[in-house]
Design an enzyme around this catalytic site. Structure first.
Site, mmCIF file in Angstrom:
data_model
loop_
_atom_site.group_PDB
_atom_site.id
_atom_site.type_symbol
_atom_site.label_atom_id
_atom_site.label_comp_id
_atom_site.label_asym_id
_atom_site.label_seq_id
_atom_site.Cartn_x
_atom_site.Cartn_y
_atom_site.Cartn_z
ATOM 1 N N SER A 193 -10.948 -17.356 -36.488
ATOM 2 C CA SER A 193 -9.656 -16.751 -36.164
ATOM 3 C C SER A 193 -8.520 -17.767 -36.208
ATOM 4 C CB SER A 193 -9.695 -16.125 -34.763
ATOM 5 O OG SER A 193 -10.770 -15.235 -34.648
HETATM 6 N N1 SAH Z 1 -15.320 -16.268 -32.888
HETATM 7 C C1 SAH Z 1 -15.503 -16.697 -34.255
HETATM 8 C C2 SAH Z 1 -14.790 -15.813 -35.252
HETATM 9 C C3 SAH Z 1 -15.564 -14.687 -35.504
HETATM 10 S S1 SAH Z 1 -15.215 -13.556 -36.787
HETATM 11 C C4 SAH Z 1 -15.099 -18.130 -34.466
HETATM 12 O O1 SAH Z 1 -14.537 -18.753 -33.552
HETATM 13 O O2 SAH Z 1 -15.362 -18.652 -35.548
HETATM 14 C C5 SAH Z 1 -16.204 -12.255 -36.109
HETATM 15 C C6 SAH Z 1 -17.684 -12.492 -36.114
HETATM 16 O O3 SAH Z 1 -18.280 -11.354 -35.498
HETATM 17 C C7 SAH Z 1 -18.286 -12.580 -37.498
HETATM 18 O O4 SAH Z 1 -18.987 -13.781 -37.644
HETATM 19 C C8 SAH Z 1 -19.223 -11.366 -37.564
HETATM 20 O O5 SAH Z 1 -20.390 -11.598 -38.321
HETATM 21 C C9 SAH Z 1 -19.523 -11.134 -36.091
HETATM 22 N N2 SAH Z 1 -19.988 -9.787 -35.755
HETATM 23 C C10 SAH Z 1 -19.584 -8.598 -36.267
HETATM 24 N N3 SAH Z 1 -20.256 -7.581 -35.691
HETATM 25 C C11 SAH Z 1 -21.105 -8.140 -34.769
HETATM 26 C C12 SAH Z 1 -22.071 -7.609 -33.876
HETATM 27 N N4 SAH Z 1 -22.334 -6.309 -33.796
HETATM 28 N N5 SAH Z 1 -22.737 -8.476 -33.075
HETATM 29 C C13 SAH Z 1 -22.523 -9.818 -33.149
HETATM 30 N N6 SAH Z 1 -21.636 -10.366 -33.999
HETATM 31 C C14 SAH Z 1 -20.929 -9.548 -34.800
#
Ligand code: SAH
Length: 257
Positions: free
Chosen positions: A103
């Site tokens: 993000s």
């Molecule tokens: N917090 C992260 C950014 C994440 S982007 C950072 O600091 O880098 C959102 C993430 O959520 C992605 O990696 C995606 O694969 C994950 N995601 C999406 N649906 C999900 C679910 N049901 N359970 C766990 N992770 C999930």
């Protein structure tokens, strides 16, 4: 005699070139940390500016000093792919593979701030991605559990966090829809992927008095960063800021539904 004069001239030239190279090299090395500090300071200034500009939405004109310190302390360049390291100090999201993103720093800072963390808090994150948000949380809270649905991302984030010494973070690969029941209740829950609704299991696993920060809305459409508070009188919910997040995906295996 001629030869020795030539030799001396040659030697002198070598010495001069060597000295120049040494000086240039030293400058290069010495200036690198300065540049990093400068970039970090610019990033913090941009986060502060975004915070002021979004105040009409968020109600917060400044972030907690502890949150800004955590943003300074965690080196984002360690969480981005090698070919993006130059952009690590820019206030924008970056690709981390598998169609996912790390993000924008302002959003990481704002979401962290909205959680109003305390040092003894136990936190759950859904959407580990690179592990960057988890690292920021881990510098402010006692214990962080984080779940990532893409197994490769979960594995690399776990490895990275361990390597960087974040001993109070535990990463799990799986569908975060179900939360982490064995470790519940959590004082704070943060979801970094957008969902149409609040996952009910996450609400169950939030402590009374606890807060959840989650983007809510359709994958392609108007999404809102939302703060959910669980009180003895029930659930209080307020929309904080229009945002754009990657979708909350679901695994095909739904053990509890
Ligand atoms: N917090 C992260 C950014 C994440 S982007 C950072 O600091 O880098 C959102 C993430 O959520 C992605 O990696 C995606 O694969 C994950 N995601 C999406 N649906 C999900 C679910 N049901 N359970 C766990 N992770 C999930």
């Amino acid at each position: 005699m001629r030869t020795s004069a030539d030799q001396i001239a040659h030697l002198a030239a070598v010495v001069i070139i060597f000295t120049l190279a040494l000086v240039a090299g030293e400058r290069l090395f010495a200036s690198e940390p300065v540049r990093v500090n400068e970039r970090m300071q610019n990033l913090i200034s941009e986060i502060e500016r975004d915070t002021r500009e979004t105040r009409p939405y968020t109600g917060r004109s400044r972030l907690q000093a502890s949150v800004l310190k955590a943003m300074r302390d965690v080196d984002r360049s360690r969480f981005v792919p090698e070919d993006s390291v130059l952009y690590a100090w820019e206030n924008r999201p970056l690709g981390i593979g598998y169609g996912q993103t790390i993000s924008q720093p302002f959003i990481v800072a704002l979401m962290t701030d909205l959680l109003d963390l305390e040092p003894q808090f136990r936190v759950l994150e859904i959407g580990t991605g690179s592990g960057y948000q988890a690292a920021v949380l881990a510098t402010l809270a006692k214990d962080v559990r984080t779940i990532e649905i893409v197994p490769e991302l979960a594995a690399s984030a776990a490895e990275r966090l361990a390597e960087l010494g974040f001993a109070n973070v535990e990463v799990r690969a799986g569908d975060g829809w179900h939360g982490w029941p064995e470790a519940a209740p959590f004082d704070a829950i943060i979801v970094t992927a957008v969902s149409e609704t609040i996952p009910p299991k996450l609400l169950e696993q939030l402590a009374i008095g606890g807060r959840m920060v989650i983007p809510i809305g359709p994958e392609h459409g108007s999404q809102n960063l939302t703060v959910v508070e669980k009180t003895t009188d029930g659930i209080k919910q307020r929309e904080v800021l229009p945002v754009q997040f990657v979708p909350f995906t679901r695994s095909d295996t739904r053990p509890e539904q």
